[in-house]
Design an enzyme around this catalytic site. Structure first.
Site, short mmCIF file in Angstrom:
data_model
loop_
_atom_site.label_atom_id
_atom_site.label_comp_id
_atom_site.label_asym_id
_atom_site.label_seq_id
_atom_site.Cartn_x
_atom_site.Cartn_y
_atom_site.Cartn_z
N GLY A 18 2.32 2.10 10.85
CA GLY A 18 3.26 3.20 10.71
C GLY A 18 3.93 3.60 12.01
N HIS A 71 -9.49 1.03 4.84
CA HIS A 71 -8.18 1.18 5.46
C HIS A 71 -8.29 2.09 6.68
CE1 HIS A 71 -4.09 2.51 6.19
NE2 HIS A 71 -3.76 1.33 5.71
N GLY A 96 2.80 -1.20 4.34
CA GLY A 96 2.83 0.21 3.99
C GLY A 96 4.25 0.68 3.75
N GLY A 97 4.86 1.26 4.79
CA GLY A 97 6.18 1.88 4.65
C GLY A 97 7.21 1.00 3.95
N ASN A 115 0.87 -1.18 0.00
CA ASN A 115 0.00 0.00 0.00
C ASN A 115 0.90 1.23 0.00
OD1 ASN A 115 -1.80 2.05 0.54
ND2 ASN A 115 -2.30 1.34 2.62
N TRP A 116 0.99 1.88 -1.16
CA TRP A 116 1.95 2.98 -1.31
C TRP A 116 1.42 4.27 -0.70
CZ3 TRP A 116 3.70 2.22 -7.14
CH2 TRP A 116 4.33 0.97 -7.26
N LYS A 117 0.15 4.32 -0.34
CA LYS A 117 -0.44 5.53 0.28
C LYS A 117 -0.13 6.75 -0.58
CE LYS A 117 -0.20 3.20 4.71
NZ LYS A 117 -0.06 3.27 6.15
N GLU A 146 -6.67 4.52 7.69
CA GLU A 146 -6.59 5.97 7.46
C GLU A 146 -7.88 6.50 6.87
OE1 GLU A 146 -2.86 5.51 5.45
OE2 GLU A 146 -2.09 4.85 7.39
N GLU A 174 -5.52 -5.06 10.46
CA GLU A 174 -4.47 -4.09 10.73
C GLU A 174 -4.80 -3.33 12.01
OE1 GLU A 174 -2.35 -2.78 6.88
OE2 GLU A 174 -4.26 -1.73 6.93
N SER A 199 3.27 -2.27 10.38
CA SER A 199 4.71 -2.34 10.60
C SER A 199 5.32 -3.70 10.26
CB SER A 199 5.06 -1.92 12.03
OG SER A 199 4.66 -0.57 12.27
P1 PGA Z 1 2.78 0.20 7.70
O1 PGA Z 1 1.32 0.41 7.04
O2 PGA Z 1 3.33 -1.08 7.12
O3 PGA Z 1 3.56 1.40 7.28
O4 PGA Z 1 2.56 0.10 9.17
C1 PGA Z 1 0.45 -0.67 6.85
C2 PGA Z 1 -0.83 -0.20 6.22
O5 PGA Z 1 -1.29 0.91 6.56
O6 PGA Z 1 -1.42 -0.88 5.37
#
Ligand code: PGA
Length: 261
Positions: A182, A104, A243-244, A17-19, A106, A176, A222
């Site tokens: 994050g 998600h 994500g990251g 997930n590149w956000k 966010e 999640e 994470s």
């Molecule tokens: P993260 O994000 O790996 O940076 O914790 C995961 C996500 O939001 O899907």
């Protein structure tokens, strides 16, 4: 993957997930690096990239003819009309997305998307022929109040309410925990496994045992190369939503490899 019977029927699934990151060139370069890694025969892991909507078209073209899947990070709960700034599920499908993330953390917590809205988004995605990766997870306050199961259960059942099981064969679920996204904090393999097993049981109540045995439940929050293998070796953890670490090939490619046996 260890010799758990369910792992035998579920192909591991690793998604990035590149956000709201990267530019056009960076997106294409990252997709190309993942493509190159995944093109070897017999990878045995499904890999999905979720670029920013604006770069979907180009990332789809970069991945064309490869085993990679490409999806949108969000879609509108309406099909069309006066919804400035939105992207419909049909538009995602039109540029070659095969999947969409819905719910998600966010979207829920930064943009205030509610369960009813997310249910409408799931319907839009299914109508557009997209696979859905439905994200669920509790906040730290909810975990401390021992409400993890209740919250995940409510998020799952409200998003899928009234949808016939036959329509959900391409659904996957991403658990999640909000406190792990994050933050560098990760649910321990045991903590995550407990929620995954609970969610699979709940899902069996919604769609039946066969559907629940087949659904892929990914862990997210994470995930890094050094914790991926322990998480993914849990019997009910079928993959990772990253994500990251999905933004850097040197971190993401080893996570994909951790999905292999
Ligand atoms: P993260 O994000 O790996 O940076 O914790 C995961 C996500 O939001 O899907």
């Amino acid at each position: 993957m260890p010799d758990h019977p369910h792992h035998a029927v579920r192909t591991p699934f690793v998604a990035g997930n590149w956000k709201l990151n990267l530019d056009r060139q960076g997106a294409v370069q990252l997709a190309a690096a993942v493509r190159e890694h995944c093109e070897g025969a017999g990878l045995g892991v499904d890999v999905d990239l979720f670029p920013p909507a604006f770069y979907l078209d180009e990332v789809v073209r970069t991945c064309a003819g490869s085993p990679l899947l490409v999806g949108g990070q969000n879609c509108c709960e309406e099909a069309s009309g006066a919804f400035t700034g939105e992207t419909s599920a049909a538009m995602l499908a039109d540029v070659g997305a095969s999947e969409v993330l819905i719910g998600h953390s966010e979207r829920r917590h930064v943009y205030g998307e509610r369960d009813e809205t997310l249910h409408a988004k799931v319907l839009q995605a299914l109508d557009a022929g997209l696979a859905v990766m439905l994200c669920i997870g509790e906040t730290i306050a909810e975990r401390e109040a021992v409400q993890t199961e209740e919250v995940c259960g409510r998020q799952l059942s409200s998003a899928l309410a009234g949808i016939a099981p036959e329509r959900l064969t391409r659904l996957s679920i991403a658990y999640e925990p909000v406190w792990a996204i994050g933050t560098g904090l990760t649910a321990s393999p045991d903590q995550a496994q407990a929620v995954h097993a609970y969610v699979r049981g709940l899902y069996a109540g919604l769609v039946g045992e066969d559907g629940a045995a087949a659904v892929r439940i990914l862990y997210g929050g994470s995930v890094k190369p050094d914790n991926a293998r322990d998480l993914l070796s849990q019997p009910d953890i079928d993959g990772a939503l990253v994500g990251g670490a999905s933004l850097k090939p040197e971190l993401f490619l080893p996570i994909i490899d951790a999905g292999k046996s």
